[in-house]
Scaffold this motif. Sequence first.
Motif, PDB file in Angstrom:
ATOM      1  N   ILE A 101     -17.025   6.197  23.251  1.00 24.27           N
ATOM      2  CA  ILE A 101     -17.210   4.594  22.951  1.00 24.27           C
ATOM      3  C   ILE A 101     -17.531   4.613  21.336  1.00 24.27           C
ATOM      4  O   ILE A 101     -18.420   5.129  20.843  1.00 24.27           O
ATOM      5  N   ARG A 102     -16.480   3.782  20.688  1.00 23.81           N
ATOM      6  CA  ARG A 102     -16.288   3.564  19.166  1.00 23.81           C
ATOM      7  C   ARG A 102     -16.665   1.993  19.149  1.00 23.81           C
ATOM      8  O   ARG A 102     -16.446   1.433  17.876  1.00 23.81           O
ATOM      9  N   SER A 103     -16.895   1.288  20.036  1.00 22.25           N
ATOM     10  CA  SER A 103     -17.311  -0.089  20.066  1.00 22.25           C
ATOM     11  C   SER A 103     -18.499  -0.321  19.419  1.00 22.25           C
ATOM     12  O   SER A 103     -19.688   0.328  19.903  1.00 22.25           O
ATOM     13  N   SER A 142     -18.053   7.119  31.226  1.00 12.54           N
ATOM     14  CA  SER A 142     -17.965   7.913  32.484  1.00 12.54           C
ATOM     15  C   SER A 142     -17.167   7.323  33.154  1.00 12.54           C
ATOM     16  O   SER A 142     -16.128   8.091  34.203  1.00 12.54           O
ATOM     17  N   ILE A 143     -17.146   5.918  33.599  1.00 10.21           N
ATOM     18  CA  ILE A 143     -16.298   5.430  34.573  1.00 10.21           C
ATOM     19  C   ILE A 143     -15.026   5.448  34.293  1.00 10.21           C
ATOM     20  O   ILE A 143     -13.935   5.934  34.764  1.00 10.21           O
ATOM     21  N   PHE A 144     -14.595   5.444  32.873  1.00  9.83           N
ATOM     22  CA  PHE A 144     -13.083   5.508  32.290  1.00  9.83           C
ATOM     23  C   PHE A 144     -12.605   7.002  32.284  1.00  9.83           C
ATOM     24  O   PHE A 144     -11.659   7.062  32.535  1.00  9.83           O
ATOM     25  N   ASN A 145     -13.512   7.669  31.822  1.00  7.43           N
ATOM     26  CA  ASN A 145     -13.202   9.405  31.746  1.00  7.43           C
ATOM     27  C   ASN A 145     -12.636  10.055  33.179  1.00  7.43           C
ATOM     28  O   ASN A 145     -11.684  10.700  33.401  1.00  7.43           O
ATOM     29  N   ASN A 146     -13.587   9.388  34.149  1.00 10.66           N
ATOM     30  CA  ASN A 146     -13.502   9.958  35.651  1.00 10.66           C
ATOM     31  C   ASN A 146     -12.219   9.538  36.187  1.00 10.66           C
ATOM     32  O   ASN A 146     -11.283  10.057  36.776  1.00 10.66           O
ATOM     33  N   GLN A 147     -11.804   8.173  36.081  1.00 10.63           N
ATOM     34  CA  GLN A 147     -10.783   7.330  36.358  1.00 10.63           C
ATOM     35  C   GLN A 147      -9.439   7.996  35.874  1.00 10.63           C
ATOM     36  O   GLN A 147      -8.333   8.033  36.453  1.00 10.63           O
TER      37      GLN A 147
END
Length: 188
Positions: A64-66, A75-80
């Motif tokens: 996350i760079r935000s 983790s939700i993004f990477n897993n999905q």
Amino acid sequence: MDKRHNTHIIKYIRTERHRHSLFVSFWTMLISLILSSCSVSYKFNGASIDYSKTKTIQIADFPIRSSYVWGPMASIFNNQLKDVYANNTRLILVKRNGDMKIEGEITQYNQRNKAVSSEGYSAQTELSMTVNVRFTNNANHSEDFERQFSAQASYETTQSLNSVQEELVTQMVKEITDQIFNATVANW
């Protein structure tokens, strides 16, 4: 009597032929309808991968760079993202030297007022998420790109962000990972 009996037999045969014809027509139409509905309802994920050239995929974890961060989002993004490729392709996920490589970062996670009530207060808030993706196809470098993908989700201001954040982030992540999947392997 024979002539009358023959007339009844001929009428009966014609009626039976007509019934048989209707029966065959009905079943032909029903089978055609079933077959066409099966082809329409068949889930086609759109992946167009030449598995003789492309067997593996390397998907790096996106940091996350935000400036605004919600902890579980990465983790939700990477897993999905890994799941969408595992579930819709035969590509093998590898840690390095993949035939395809996806990497990037979550660059924005923001919220803003979307709608104002008649009293002048915020009535709806919109969350947005943007991900920067670098895609490398080692079998065909003409398909390489770096691109941003975004999604938005809204919630009523009467709700707290904490109560809806996981659901909305999951919804946006699904939309973004589907966009990435389509851009990398669907070719449409």
